[in-house]
Scaffold this motif. Structure first.
Motif, PDB file in Angstrom:
ATOM      1  N   GLY A 164       0.712  -1.402  -0.203  1.00 40.33           N
ATOM      2  CA  GLY A 164       0.184   0.036   0.178  1.00 40.33           C
ATOM      3  C   GLY A 164       0.878   1.239   0.249  1.00 40.33           C
ATOM      4  N   CYS A 165      -0.247   2.544   0.219  1.00 37.85           N
ATOM      5  CA  CYS A 165       1.122   3.795   0.109  1.00 37.85           C
ATOM      6  C   CYS A 165      -0.091   4.693   0.480  1.00 37.85           C
ATOM      7  N   ASP A 166       0.373   5.635   1.336  1.00 38.59           N
ATOM      8  CA  ASP A 166      -0.474   6.407   1.958  1.00 38.59           C
ATOM      9  C   ASP A 166       0.030   8.073   1.536  1.00 38.59           C
ATOM     10  N   ASN A 167       1.033   7.882   0.344  1.00 36.51           N
ATOM     11  CA  ASN A 167       1.276   9.185  -0.256  1.00 36.51           C
ATOM     12  C   ASN A 167       0.285   9.985  -0.923  1.00 36.51           C
ATOM     13  N   PHE A 168      -0.848   9.268  -1.690  1.00 36.39           N
ATOM     14  CA  PHE A 168      -2.076  10.281  -2.614  1.00 36.39           C
ATOM     15  C   PHE A 168      -1.261  10.872  -3.554  1.00 36.39           C
ATOM     16  N   CYS A 169       0.358  10.599  -4.163  1.00 32.93           N
ATOM     17  CA  CYS A 169       0.138  11.587  -4.964  1.00 32.93           C
ATOM     18  C   CYS A 169      -1.083  11.403  -6.193  1.00 32.93           C
ATOM     19  N   THR A 170      -0.675  13.426  -6.653  1.00 32.54           N
ATOM     20  CA  THR A 170      -2.232  13.373  -7.495  1.00 32.54           C
ATOM     21  C   THR A 170      -2.071  12.725  -8.238  1.00 32.54           C
ATOM     22  N   TYR A 171      -1.768  12.135  -8.679  1.00 35.19           N
ATOM     23  CA  TYR A 171      -1.620  11.205 -10.129  1.00 35.19           C
ATOM     24  C   TYR A 171      -2.072   9.953  -9.765  1.00 35.19           C
ATOM     25  N   CYS A 172      -2.180   9.442  -8.594  1.00 36.21           N
ATOM     26  CA  CYS A 172      -1.996   8.170  -8.835  1.00 36.21           C
ATOM     27  C   CYS A 172      -2.733   7.367  -8.209  1.00 36.21           C
ATOM     28  N   ILE A 173      -3.252   5.956  -8.875  1.00 35.69           N
ATOM     29  CA  ILE A 173      -4.469   5.232  -7.948  1.00 35.69           C
ATOM     30  C   ILE A 173      -4.311   4.433  -7.247  1.00 35.69           C
ATOM     31  N   VAL A 174      -2.428   3.810  -7.211  1.00 39.51           N
ATOM     32  CA  VAL A 174      -2.263   3.075  -6.420  1.00 39.51           C
ATOM     33  C   VAL A 174      -2.630   3.007  -4.611  1.00 39.51           C
ATOM     34  N   PRO A 175      -2.911   4.354  -4.734  1.00 38.33           N
ATOM     35  CA  PRO A 175      -3.408   4.269  -2.428  1.00 38.33           C
ATOM     36  C   PRO A 175      -4.900   3.639  -2.974  1.00 38.33           C
ATOM     37  N   ILE A 176      -5.373   4.183  -3.594  1.00 37.33           N
ATOM     38  CA  ILE A 176      -7.205   3.691  -3.762  1.00 37.33           C
ATOM     39  C   ILE A 176      -7.255   1.774  -4.092  1.00 37.33           C
ATOM     40  N   GLY A 208       8.113  -2.257  -2.033  1.00 39.55           N
ATOM     41  CA  GLY A 208       7.113  -1.902  -1.211  1.00 39.55           C
ATOM     42  C   GLY A 208       6.761  -0.565  -1.851  1.00 39.55           C
ATOM     43  N   GLN A 209       5.310   0.353  -2.406  1.00 40.92           N
ATOM     44  CA  GLN A 209       5.373   1.580  -2.824  1.00 40.92           C
ATOM     45  C   GLN A 209       6.704   2.440  -2.392  1.00 40.92           C
ATOM     46  N   ASN A 210       6.878   2.546  -1.242  1.00 41.97           N
ATOM     47  CA  ASN A 210       7.616   3.493  -0.162  1.00 41.97           C
ATOM     48  C   ASN A 210       8.857   3.020   0.600  1.00 41.97           C
ATOM     49  N   SER A 245      11.745   4.141  -4.201  1.00 43.10           N
ATOM     50  CA  SER A 245      12.193   5.301  -2.703  1.00 43.10           C
ATOM     51  C   SER A 245      11.938   6.446  -2.758  1.00 43.10           C
ATOM     52  N   HIS A 246      10.669   7.026  -1.775  1.00 45.42           N
ATOM     53  CA  HIS A 246      10.087   8.044  -2.098  1.00 45.42           C
ATOM     54  C   HIS A 246      11.299   9.233  -1.523  1.00 45.42           C
ATOM     55  N   PRO A 247      11.483  10.150  -2.892  1.00 46.12           N
ATOM     56  CA  PRO A 247      13.040  11.844  -2.717  1.00 46.12           C
ATOM     57  C   PRO A 247      12.914  12.076  -0.718  1.00 46.12           C
ATOM     58  N   LYS A 284       1.899  17.202  -5.877  1.00 46.81           N
ATOM     59  CA  LYS A 284       2.366  16.844  -4.437  1.00 46.81           C
ATOM     60  C   LYS A 284       2.476  15.517  -3.770  1.00 46.81           C
ATOM     61  N   ARG A 285       4.170  15.984  -4.650  1.00 46.66           N
ATOM     62  CA  ARG A 285       5.637  14.718  -4.041  1.00 46.66           C
ATOM     63  C   ARG A 285       6.053  15.387  -3.019  1.00 46.66           C
ATOM     64  N   GLY A 286       5.789  16.612  -2.078  1.00 47.76           N
ATOM     65  CA  GLY A 286       6.521  17.095  -1.210  1.00 47.76           C
ATOM     66  C   GLY A 286       7.623  17.564  -0.938  1.00 47.76           C
TER      67      GLY A 286
HETATM   68 FE1  SF4 Z   1       2.201   6.341  -3.242  1.00 46.37          FE
HETATM   69 FE2  SF4 Z   1       4.461   6.110  -5.129  1.00 46.37          FE
HETATM   70 FE3  SF4 Z   1       1.788   6.511  -6.168  1.00 46.37          FE
HETATM   71 FE4  SF4 Z   1       3.409   8.287  -5.164  1.00 46.37          FE
HETATM   72  S1  SF4 Z   1       3.664   8.291  -7.035  1.00 46.37           S
HETATM   73  S2  SF4 Z   1       0.762   7.939  -4.264  1.00 46.37           S
HETATM   74  S3  SF4 Z   1       4.204   7.207  -3.765  1.00 46.37           S
HETATM   75  S4  SF4 Z   1       2.471   5.101  -5.303  1.00 46.37           S
END
Ligand code: SF4
Ligand code: 5AD
Length: 464
Positions: A164-176, A208-210, A245-247, A284-286
């Motif tokens: 899973g992933c808690d980052n919710f980058c605005t383009y990404c469906i992975v957390p969903i 892992g996603q991150n 890895s998330h930068p 929203k990459r942070g």
């Molecule tokens: Fe998570 Fe990576 Fe998607 Fe960002 S791009 S929401 S870090 S899986």
């Protein structure tokens, strides 16, 4: 189809789309179904169960899965006893609705439901009711036990350390579609790695996603750097890699692992996505461009030769020509080892899909081509610089080129092809790099002779 029983083995065919996470889930499915007398077949026409493991991170990936599924229609019509299952992120995203839309589909298996498959098949067989399971479950259950049944693992293996992933980058469906971030207990990870090494695995890639946020929310667990330090002690494990890895979370203790831990390969996948601050903010990459570049400088100060690869998105909503030029200049500045690059694609329920300023398809395509040709040049320059160097290559198996060519990887994750015999698979050997290509290197194995290294060129060389 009757369920597999003492006199009948079930035949399973799996088609996997998408990322390493999906490949890992497919491997687990083979192992889980292996316990219920299913065996893998290579021809889908021979199968009793066809499982399609799907990806939805971009629209194109999802369409590929649906078109594959569509092609199975005639086969299912001619063999109604065939079980057709759809797993992975597309299954998670659309759930039960898929059963209504696609009459030739029998099972919908969400991202957290791989373990449910034997029970789902049994229910389907006994009741005739098509099944969907798309709930989220946050324990890792019998992942290790499943693995321990694997017949003969490869030289390198993937090991999931978080989901899973808690980052919710605005383009990404992975957390969903993959749910909230959860770390797997370190003891289980270590036990799995030890058991893989006992059975001949020499290299592991932690998934892992991150991975950088591993263990941070669990008391009593090491953080990611701590986990690496524990794994580096596993005897017989030659190489450790990890992805992704998330930068924003790349800690200095993790950077120091690259200098301190012998088995940790000097390669990091550190997706930047864009080189432009306004776009990074909309994503929203942070982090900012300057922060990313600073992280790269700090890392290279600790481990000069570290290879850095990245993911890039072109044509994010609002991306103008200036933003794109910023991405190109960042690529030059970092000089990435390699990249995965994508045209932005709207995904349902994501914040970016609601943004204005969508970039026309032809502009995205042009930018993608420009970016890819820049990367080809950067990769080629880097590959050419390897010619004449000797690298330690972990031999993974026969090369795709065939013949008596073997293929392996350098610690920096560069693919090297060279002549050798199959007994060398699993060995780490010094290889002199003799030629550079766009996606691989070519070399000859060196042998030690009176403390100097000699390249062995004869076709008939037979190792040790
Ligand atoms: Fe998570 Fe990576 Fe998607 Fe960002 S791009 S929401 S870090 S899986
Ligand atoms: N459009 C294009 N690329 C995407 N990625 C994730 N979501 C999208 C999207 N909606 C890319 C990112 C990520 C990689 C796995 O896929 O670059 O790092």
């Amino acid at each position: 189809m009757r369920l597999p029983n003492d006199s009948k083995v079930g035949r399973l065919f799996i088609r996997t789309f998408g990322c390493q996470m999906n490949r890992y889930d497919s491997e687990r499915l083979v192992e889980i179904l292996g316990k219920h007398q299913w065996e893998l077949v290579e021809d889908y026409r021979q199968a009793d169960l066809i499982f399609i493991n799907t990806c939805t991170v971009r629209d194109k990936a999802e369409q590929k899965a649906f078109s594959y599924l569509g092609r199975l229609k005639p086969l299912k019509r001619s063999r109604p006893d065939l079980v057709v299952a759809l797993g992975g992120c597309v299954a998670q995203q659309h759930g039960e609705e898929l059963l209504r839309r696609l009459p030739h589909l029998d099972l919908v298996v969400g991202t957290h439901s791989i373990r449910e498959v034997p029970a789902m098949i049994a229910r389907y067989e006994t009741t005739g009711e098509r099944q969907a399971s798309v709930g989220f479950s946050y324990d890792f259950g019998d992942e290790v036990d499943g693995r321990s049944l694997a017949s003969r693992p490869e030289v390198s293996a993937y090991v999931t350390i978080m989901r899973g992933c808690d980052n919710f980058c605005t383009y990404c469906i992975v957390p969903i579609v993959r749910g909230r971030e959860v770390s797997r207990p370190s003891k289980e990870i270590i036990r799995e790695v030890e058991s893989l090494v006992e059975r001949g695995v020499r290299a592991v890639t932690l998934l892992g996603q991150n991975v950088n946020s591993y263990g941070l929310r669990v008391t009593g667990e090491p953080d990611f750097a701590g986990l690496l330090r524990l794994l580096a002690r596993v005897e017989g494990l030659l190489r450790i890699r990890f992805t992704t890895s998330h930068p924003k979370d790349l800690s200095s203790s993790l950077m120091h692992c690259f200098a301190d831990l012998e088995p940790l390969c000097p390669h990091i996948h550190l997706p930047v996505q864009s080189g432009s601050d306004p776009i990074l903010q909309l994503m929203k990459r942070g982090y900012t461009r300057a922060h990313y570049l600073q992280q790269v400088r700090r890392l290279r100060a600790i481990r000069e030769d570290v290879a850095i690869s990245s993911d890039m998105i072109v044509g994010f909503p609002g991306e103008g020509e200036d933003d794109f030029q910023q991405t190109l200049s960042l690529m030059e500045e970092v000089s990435f080892e390699s990249i995965f690059s994508f045209k932005y694609s709207d995904r349902p329920q994501t914040a970016a899909s609601r943004l204005g300023g969508k970039v026309p398809e032809e502009v995205k395509l042009r930018r993608l081509q420009t970016l890819q040709s820049l990367q080809e040049r950067l990769t080629m320059e880097r590959n050419k610089a390897q010619v004449g160097e000797i690298s330690q290559v972990l031999v993974e198996g026969p090369s795709q080129a065939g013949g008596s060519q073997l293929s392996g990887r350098t610690p920096h994750n560069r693919v090297v092809n060279f002549l050798g015999t199959p007994q060398l698979v699993g060995e780490e050997l010094p290889v002199l790099i003799t030629a550079a290509h766009a996606h691989s290197l070519e070399g000859v194995v060196c042998v030690k002779e009176s403390s100097s290294l000699h390249a062995v060129k004869e076709r008939s060389w037979c190792g040790k």
